[in-house]
Design a protein around this motif. Structure first.
Motif, short mmCIF file in Angstrom:
data_model
loop_
_atom_site.label_atom_id
_atom_site.label_comp_id
_atom_site.label_asym_id
_atom_site.label_seq_id
_atom_site.Cartn_x
_atom_site.Cartn_y
_atom_site.Cartn_z
N LYS A 6 9.00 2.79 -6.52
CA LYS A 6 9.72 3.00 -5.25
C LYS A 6 9.23 2.02 -4.18
O LYS A 6 10.04 1.43 -3.46
CB LYS A 6 9.54 4.44 -4.77
N ALA A 7 7.92 1.84 -4.08
CA ALA A 7 7.37 0.93 -3.08
C ALA A 7 7.83 -0.51 -3.33
O ALA A 7 8.19 -1.23 -2.39
CB ALA A 7 5.85 1.01 -3.07
N GLU A 42 5.88 6.34 -7.63
CA GLU A 42 5.32 5.90 -6.34
C GLU A 42 5.27 4.37 -6.28
O GLU A 42 5.66 3.76 -5.28
CB GLU A 42 3.93 6.50 -6.17
N GLN A 97 0.83 -1.20 0.00
CA GLN A 97 0.00 0.00 0.00
C GLN A 97 0.87 1.25 0.00
O GLN A 97 1.84 1.34 0.74
CB GLN A 97 -0.91 0.02 1.24
N THR A 98 0.51 2.21 -0.85
CA THR A 98 1.12 3.54 -0.80
C THR A 98 -0.02 4.52 -0.57
O THR A 98 -1.18 4.11 -0.42
CB THR A 98 1.85 3.89 -2.12
N GLN A 99 0.29 5.79 -0.58
CA GLN A 99 -0.76 6.78 -0.33
C GLN A 99 -1.90 6.66 -1.35
O GLN A 99 -3.06 6.69 -0.99
CB GLN A 99 -0.16 8.18 -0.37
N THR A 158 -2.38 0.67 -4.70
CA THR A 158 -2.21 -0.68 -4.19
C THR A 158 -1.41 -1.43 -5.24
O THR A 158 -1.81 -1.49 -6.40
CB THR A 158 -3.57 -1.37 -3.96
N TYR A 207 2.54 8.44 -10.41
CA TYR A 207 2.11 7.09 -10.05
C TYR A 207 3.20 6.06 -10.31
O TYR A 207 3.40 5.15 -9.52
CB TYR A 207 0.84 6.69 -10.81
#
Length: 188
Positions: free
Chosen positions: A110-111, A107, A8-10, A13, A104
């Motif tokens: 990176k996750a 994000e 999960q990121t801000q 998913t 996106y």
């Protein structure tokens, strides 16, 4: 090394693909713009249904789902390279053109990279991109990858009318496990 169901990121998913993702995949995998720097050609809805099944059964592919729309807007590829003892992984990504330039991709990547370092004990994560694909190499630099070199005429995805390969250059990027990245910074 147990695989989790999702990251999960801000806004996102990052999860395993499901066969039901075919319609979302079709929205971007049928777009010729996606294949400017990628192998392949736009695919049909039937081909996309098969693609969704294949990716759902392949642990190297991750769906990037936008939480606010509950829609798959891209995909990540994350695969351990051989020999496994070197703890090196390959990162790849495709984002829907409709959702590019909104952060996106970085994000999500990176996750997954952070997950790779913490959960897979990766030592090194590498990626390659076409030098003309500015958005791709800027994404890699934004998430802490370093450009390690230019590979000249190392890959082709298409051929000309005579059947000759149309060779492309690639930038080679990598990011090391944090303790090694810090050591490199101290050497400078």
């Amino acid at each position: 090394m147990a695989l989790i169901e999702s990251i999960q990121t801000q806004r996102l998913t990052i999860r395993r693909f499901e066969e039901s993702d075919a319609a979302d995949l079709y929205e971007y995998l049928s777009d010729p713009q996606v294949y400017k720097y990628e192998p392949g050609e736009p695919i049909s809805l039937v081909q996309t249904q098969n693609c969704a099944i294949d990716m759902a059964n392949n642990p190297n592919f991750w769906a990037v789902e936008l939480k606010s729309e509950q829609k798959v807007i891209g995909q990540l590829y994350f695969s351990q390279q051989e020999p496994a003892r070197l703890l090196t992984w390959e990162l790849g990504y495709i984002m829907s053109p409709k959702y590019q330039h909104q952060g996106y991709g970085s994000e999500a990547a990176k996750a997954l990279v952070e997950y790779g370092f913490t959960e897979f004990a990766a030592h090194r994560i590498q990626a390659h991109c076409n030098p003309a694909n500015t958005a791709s190499w800027k994404l890699l630099e934004k998430i802490g990858f370093r450009r390690e070199g230019l590979l000249r005429k190392n890959v082709y995805f298409r051929k000309d009318e005579a059947g000759n390969p149309l060779w492309w250059d690639s930038y080679a990027y990598a990011r090391l496990e944090e303790k090694y990245e810090m050591q490199i910074g101290e050497e400078k």
